[in-house]
Write an enzyme that holds these catalytic residues in place. Structure first.
Site, PDB file in Angstrom:
ATOM      1  CD  GLU A 277      -2.782  -1.199  -0.026  1.00  0.00           C
ATOM      2  OE1 GLU A 277      -3.104  -0.168  -0.616  1.00  0.00           O
ATOM      3  OE2 GLU A 277      -3.099  -2.327  -0.449  1.00  0.00           O
ATOM      4  CD1 TRP A 280      -1.119  -0.509  -4.098  1.00  0.00           C
ATOM      5  CD2 TRP A 280      -1.518   0.698  -5.964  1.00  0.00           C
ATOM      6  NE1 TRP A 280      -1.595  -1.350  -5.083  1.00  0.00           N
ATOM      7  CE2 TRP A 280      -1.848  -0.645  -6.227  1.00  0.00           C
ATOM      8  CE3 TRP A 280      -1.674   1.640  -6.974  1.00  0.00           C
ATOM      9  CZ2 TRP A 280      -2.336  -1.068  -7.466  1.00  0.00           C
ATOM     10  CZ3 TRP A 280      -2.156   1.227  -8.210  1.00  0.00           C
ATOM     11  CH2 TRP A 280      -2.476  -0.109  -8.443  1.00  0.00           C
ATOM     12  CD1 TRP A 309     -17.359  12.750 -18.549  1.00  0.00           C
ATOM     13  CD2 TRP A 309     -18.021  10.924 -17.427  1.00  0.00           C
ATOM     14  NE1 TRP A 309     -16.261  11.937 -18.387  1.00  0.00           N
ATOM     15  CE2 TRP A 309     -16.639  10.803 -17.696  1.00  0.00           C
ATOM     16  CE3 TRP A 309     -18.656   9.898 -16.732  1.00  0.00           C
ATOM     17  CZ2 TRP A 309     -15.882   9.710 -17.299  1.00  0.00           C
ATOM     18  CZ3 TRP A 309     -17.897   8.807 -16.337  1.00  0.00           C
ATOM     19  CH2 TRP A 309     -16.538   8.717 -16.613  1.00  0.00           C
ATOM     20  CG  ASN A 344      -8.591   1.569  -0.147  1.00  0.00           C
ATOM     21  OD1 ASN A 344      -8.498   2.524  -0.922  1.00  0.00           O
ATOM     22  ND2 ASN A 344      -8.343   0.322  -0.526  1.00  0.00           N
ATOM     23  CD1 TRP A 362     -13.251  10.368 -14.805  1.00  0.00           C
ATOM     24  CD2 TRP A 362     -11.851  11.311 -13.347  1.00  0.00           C
ATOM     25  NE1 TRP A 362     -12.189  10.888 -15.519  1.00  0.00           N
ATOM     26  CE2 TRP A 362     -11.314  11.468 -14.646  1.00  0.00           C
ATOM     27  CE3 TRP A 362     -11.137  11.824 -12.270  1.00  0.00           C
ATOM     28  CZ2 TRP A 362     -10.097  12.129 -14.898  1.00  0.00           C
ATOM     29  CZ3 TRP A 362      -9.930  12.483 -12.512  1.00  0.00           C
ATOM     30  CH2 TRP A 362      -9.432  12.627 -13.809  1.00  0.00           C
ATOM     31  CD1 TRP A 385     -11.324  10.380  -6.506  1.00  0.00           C
ATOM     32  CD2 TRP A 385     -13.141   9.716  -7.626  1.00  0.00           C
ATOM     33  NE1 TRP A 385     -12.399  10.466  -5.661  1.00  0.00           N
ATOM     34  CE2 TRP A 385     -13.526  10.083  -6.321  1.00  0.00           C
ATOM     35  CE3 TRP A 385     -14.126   9.269  -8.505  1.00  0.00           C
ATOM     36  CZ2 TRP A 385     -14.851  10.000  -5.872  1.00  0.00           C
ATOM     37  CZ3 TRP A 385     -15.442   9.187  -8.070  1.00  0.00           C
ATOM     38  CH2 TRP A 385     -15.795   9.546  -6.780  1.00  0.00           C
TER      39      TRP A 385
HETATM   40  P1  FAD Z   1      -3.711   1.807   5.249  1.00  0.00           P
HETATM   41  O1  FAD Z   1      -4.574   0.725   4.723  1.00  0.00           O
HETATM   42  O2  FAD Z   1      -3.174   1.672   6.602  1.00  0.00           O
HETATM   43  O3  FAD Z   1      -2.523   1.974   4.204  1.00  0.00           O
HETATM   44  C1  FAD Z   1      -1.283   2.599   4.569  1.00  0.00           C
HETATM   45  C2  FAD Z   1      -1.002   3.764   3.679  1.00  0.00           C
HETATM   46  O4  FAD Z   1      -0.817   3.347   2.343  1.00  0.00           O
HETATM   47  C3  FAD Z   1      -2.117   4.799   3.628  1.00  0.00           C
HETATM   48  O5  FAD Z   1      -2.097   5.648   4.740  1.00  0.00           O
HETATM   49  C4  FAD Z   1      -1.842   5.487   2.301  1.00  0.00           C
HETATM   50  O6  FAD Z   1      -0.832   6.455   2.423  1.00  0.00           O
HETATM   51  C5  FAD Z   1      -1.308   4.346   1.455  1.00  0.00           C
HETATM   52  N1  FAD Z   1      -2.377   3.774   0.635  1.00  0.00           N
HETATM   53  C6  FAD Z   1      -3.222   2.789   0.980  1.00  0.00           C
HETATM   54  N2  FAD Z   1      -4.040   2.488  -0.048  1.00  0.00           N
HETATM   55  C7  FAD Z   1      -3.706   3.316  -1.051  1.00  0.00           C
HETATM   56  C8  FAD Z   1      -4.178   3.504  -2.375  1.00  0.00           C
HETATM   57  N3  FAD Z   1      -5.164   2.758  -2.900  1.00  0.00           N
HETATM   58  N4  FAD Z   1      -3.608   4.457  -3.132  1.00  0.00           N
HETATM   59  C9  FAD Z   1      -2.601   5.219  -2.645  1.00  0.00           C
HETATM   60  N5  FAD Z   1      -2.115   5.087  -1.404  1.00  0.00           N
HETATM   61  C10 FAD Z   1      -2.651   4.145  -0.615  1.00  0.00           C
HETATM   62  N6  FAD Z   1      -5.421   8.220   0.010  1.00  0.00           N
HETATM   63  C11 FAD Z   1      -4.980   9.372   0.512  1.00  0.00           C
HETATM   64  O7  FAD Z   1      -4.025   9.371   1.292  1.00  0.00           O
HETATM   65  N7  FAD Z   1      -5.560  10.564   0.167  1.00  0.00           N
HETATM   66  C12 FAD Z   1      -6.615  10.635  -0.698  1.00  0.00           C
HETATM   67  O8  FAD Z   1      -7.092  11.728  -0.995  1.00  0.00           O
HETATM   68  C13 FAD Z   1      -7.125   9.423  -1.220  1.00  0.00           C
HETATM   69  N8  FAD Z   1      -8.198   9.420  -2.046  1.00  0.00           N
HETATM   70  C14 FAD Z   1      -8.664   8.219  -2.551  1.00  0.00           C
HETATM   71  C15 FAD Z   1      -9.750   8.236  -3.441  1.00  0.00           C
HETATM   72  C16 FAD Z   1     -10.234   7.046  -3.970  1.00  0.00           C
HETATM   73  C17 FAD Z   1     -11.396   7.067  -4.937  1.00  0.00           C
HETATM   74  C18 FAD Z   1      -9.638   5.817  -3.606  1.00  0.00           C
HETATM   75  C19 FAD Z   1     -10.150   4.523  -4.162  1.00  0.00           C
HETATM   76  C20 FAD Z   1      -8.553   5.796  -2.746  1.00  0.00           C
HETATM   77  C21 FAD Z   1      -8.049   6.991  -2.204  1.00  0.00           C
HETATM   78  N9  FAD Z   1      -6.955   7.004  -1.307  1.00  0.00           N
HETATM   79  C22 FAD Z   1      -6.486   8.199  -0.827  1.00  0.00           C
HETATM   80  C23 FAD Z   1      -6.236   5.759  -0.973  1.00  0.00           C
HETATM   81  C24 FAD Z   1      -6.725   5.040   0.306  1.00  0.00           C
HETATM   82  O9  FAD Z   1      -8.112   4.935   0.300  1.00  0.00           O
HETATM   83  C25 FAD Z   1      -6.284   5.735   1.574  1.00  0.00           C
HETATM   84  O10 FAD Z   1      -4.911   6.006   1.528  1.00  0.00           O
HETATM   85  C26 FAD Z   1      -6.541   4.853   2.819  1.00  0.00           C
HETATM   86  O11 FAD Z   1      -7.905   4.562   2.912  1.00  0.00           O
HETATM   87  C27 FAD Z   1      -6.068   5.571   4.057  1.00  0.00           C
HETATM   88  O12 FAD Z   1      -6.336   4.806   5.194  1.00  0.00           O
HETATM   89  P2  FAD Z   1      -5.161   4.197   6.077  1.00  0.00           P
HETATM   90  O13 FAD Z   1      -4.176   5.253   6.382  1.00  0.00           O
HETATM   91  O14 FAD Z   1      -5.795   3.490   7.207  1.00  0.00           O
HETATM   92  O15 FAD Z   1      -4.515   3.177   5.051  1.00  0.00           O
END
Ligand code: FAD
Length: 469
Positions: A277, A280, A309, A344, A362, A385
């Site tokens: 993650e 990512w 759209w 997420n 989107w 997105w």
């Molecule tokens: P954990 O599950 O603990 O993951 C650890 C870290 O990994 C996160 O804190 C984050 O930095 C990174 N991470 C995890 N999943 C993703 C992912 N899919 N893409 C990129 N990084 C990821 N994340 C944001 O930080 N800011 C946003 O504005 C954001 N917008 C999103 C919009 C959409 C439509 C989607 C599908 C995902 C988005 N994410 C965003 C990614 C992800 O949803 C969040 O990072 C995550 O939910 C944060 O929770 P956590 O810190 O508990 O994550």
């Protein structure tokens, strides 16, 4: 003359290469003066959520005190947009006799442009400017061996990213000096932007590092099993801390290294999944660095910009308010409204619903998320997105349309997440919770809406329109 620091989205002392360089360069000349530009007009333009601004401002209050105990005097200067940055940075350098400024780079286009303008302006005044890649574990310089200048797919990126980590290793933590200069701290200005209470989230480097440690000690081992269950709420919730730079991914990597001496190899399944993650997060920053058009509201797959759209403010409002009639979608949107954060899996479901069931652009959802998320991050949000909308690199294929009811049954089998956020359904029996129409017919006073679209029909319409592209 002296060294100075320009803080941006890296508001920490730990694992911060700009801080290390500035303190190391003139160790005998403390305190070091540091600058933070509070660019309210820019935050507005970039749709920063009031809850994110509140977290930032609370953190700044705490951080400047902590930094002043370590010989770093932080000056917070309010400006409007990045256009004013060169003048403001020069004025700061001249005021404190700084001839070498250290900062960490940021990758979206406006920020890259700002940094170039500042460096050029300072050079004209004989002030040197040194930028570092302090926001990421691996700088966005990874280049595949093919003719492409950057990785377009996550899997090869992840492989190269881990390879880079194996070769470069994780830097050891730097010792910080002790020099209490709190008595010299300038006044904190008024916050120049609307705020919304973020007190459910702690501020300060120590609190963020403690949260990281607790997650590693207690949750990461089960992360691969629990992360898709929103009711368990077992993810790290560290996203706002990376976004403001309160926490460094290097600090996280060092903690993971303690789980496996062969880091990034040999981790248990949960820790390995969590590291992916973090990859990512870096992948989306890597794309921002290499593809300027992503910063101009353009799709990665350019032909998808012609998608027809729909244009319905009413449907968009219903999605924003969590009144679509699909309980799992509404629960996610109501969590966002209440907490400024969303799990997420829910982000994926609600995004998929807006784009594929409602066929709304989107970019409307992307903007709404930024306006409300405490962790609003342009690269991660744009990437998430475009992934959901099938317009991005390495995105979900367009024909994969989430069925919100099936998703709901899978990720929230007993409906406890839905019941937490959708009060109208708190007494709904589990067998009806994912599609409550039949139960609602027995509840005449309950105004929870019927589904606003028929999912199967909506799916067919989306697929037909996408195939036309
Ligand atoms: P954990 O599950 O603990 O993951 C650890 C870290 O990994 C996160 O804190 C984050 O930095 C990174 N991470 C995890 N999943 C993703 C992912 N899919 N893409 C990129 N990084 C990821 N994340 C944001 O930080 N800011 C946003 O504005 C954001 N917008 C999103 C919009 C959409 C439509 C989607 C599908 C995902 C988005 N994410 C965003 C990614 C992800 O949803 C969040 O990072 C995550 O939910 C944060 O929770 P956590 O810190 O508990 O994550």
């Amino acid at each position: 003359m002296a060294a100075g620091i320009w803080f941006k989205g890296d508001l920490r002392l730990t694992d911060n290469p700009a801080v290390t360089a500035a303190l190391g360069e003139r160790a005998d000349e403390l305190p070091v003066h540091a600058l933070y530009l509070a660019a309210a007009g820019q935050w507005q333009r970039h749709d920063w959520a009031p809850i994110k601004v509140d977290l930032l401002w609370r953190h700044l209050e705490c951080f400047r005190q902590n930094a002043a105990e370590r010989g770093v005097l932080l000056h917070i200067v309010v400006i409007d947009t990045w256009k004013e940055a060169p003048r403001a940075v020069l004025q700061f350098c001249q005021q404190y006799d700084i001839d070498a400024l250290h900062f960490n780079r940021e990758y979206p286009v406006d920020e890259q442009r700002r940094d170039r303008a500042v460096a050029a302006w300072l050079a004209e005044h004989d002030i040197s400017c040194q930028g570092y890649h302090g926001l990421l574990l691996v700088p966005p310089v990874l280049e595949p061996s093919t003719e492409n200048a950057y990785y377009q797919k996550f899997t090869p990126f992840n492989r190269a990213w881990r390879e880079h980590l194996t070769l470069s290793g994780i830097p050891a933590p730097e010792a910080m000096p002790k020099l209490d200069c709190r008595s010299q701290l300038p006044d904190m200005p008024e916050c120049p932007h609307e705020r919304r209470d973020s007190s459910a989230w702690q501020v300060g480097e120590d609190a963020a590092q403690q949260q990281l440690q607790t997650f590693i000690d207690e949750q990461v081992a089960c992360y691969h099993e629990d992360r898709d269950n929103p009711a368990l709420d077992n993810t790290s919730r560290l996203s706002p801390y990376w976004e403001l730079g309160i926490l460094s991914p290097v600090t996280a990597a060092r903690k993971l290294q303690q789980l496996s001496p062969d880091f990034p190899h040999g981790l248990n399944k949960g820790a390995d999944t969590w590291l992916t993650e973090l990859a990512w997060r870096e992948f989306y920053q890597h794309l921002m660095h290499h593809i300027p058009r992503l910063s101009y509201k353009k799709a990665f797959k350019q032909h998808t910009d012609d998608f027809p759209w729909r244009d319905s403010d009413e449907d968009f409002e219903r999605w924003c308010e969590g009144r679509t009639g699909y309980p799992i979608v509404d629960a996610g949107m109501r969590q966002l409204a209440a907490e400024g954060w969303m799990h997420n899996r829910l982000r994926m479901i609600v995004a998929n619903f807006l784009v594929k069931d409602l066929r709304l652009d989107w970019r409307r959802g992307e903007q709404f998320f930024m306006q409300h998320l405490i962790d609003g991050s342009f690269p991660a949000n744009n990437g998430g997105w475009q992934w959901s909308a099938s317009t991005g690199t390495d995105a979900v294929p367009y024909f994969r349309v989430f069925n919100p009811t099936r998703q709901s049954e899978k990720i929230d089998p007993d409906g406890s997440y839905i019941r937490k956020w959708v009060s109208e359904l708190k007494d709904c029996p589990t067998k009806c919770i994912h599609a409550p129409e039949s139960w609602l017919r027995t509840q005449p006073d309950n105004d929870y809406p019927a589904p606003m679209v028929d999912h199967s029909e909506a799916r067919e319409k989306f697929l037909a329109a996408f195939k036309q592209l």
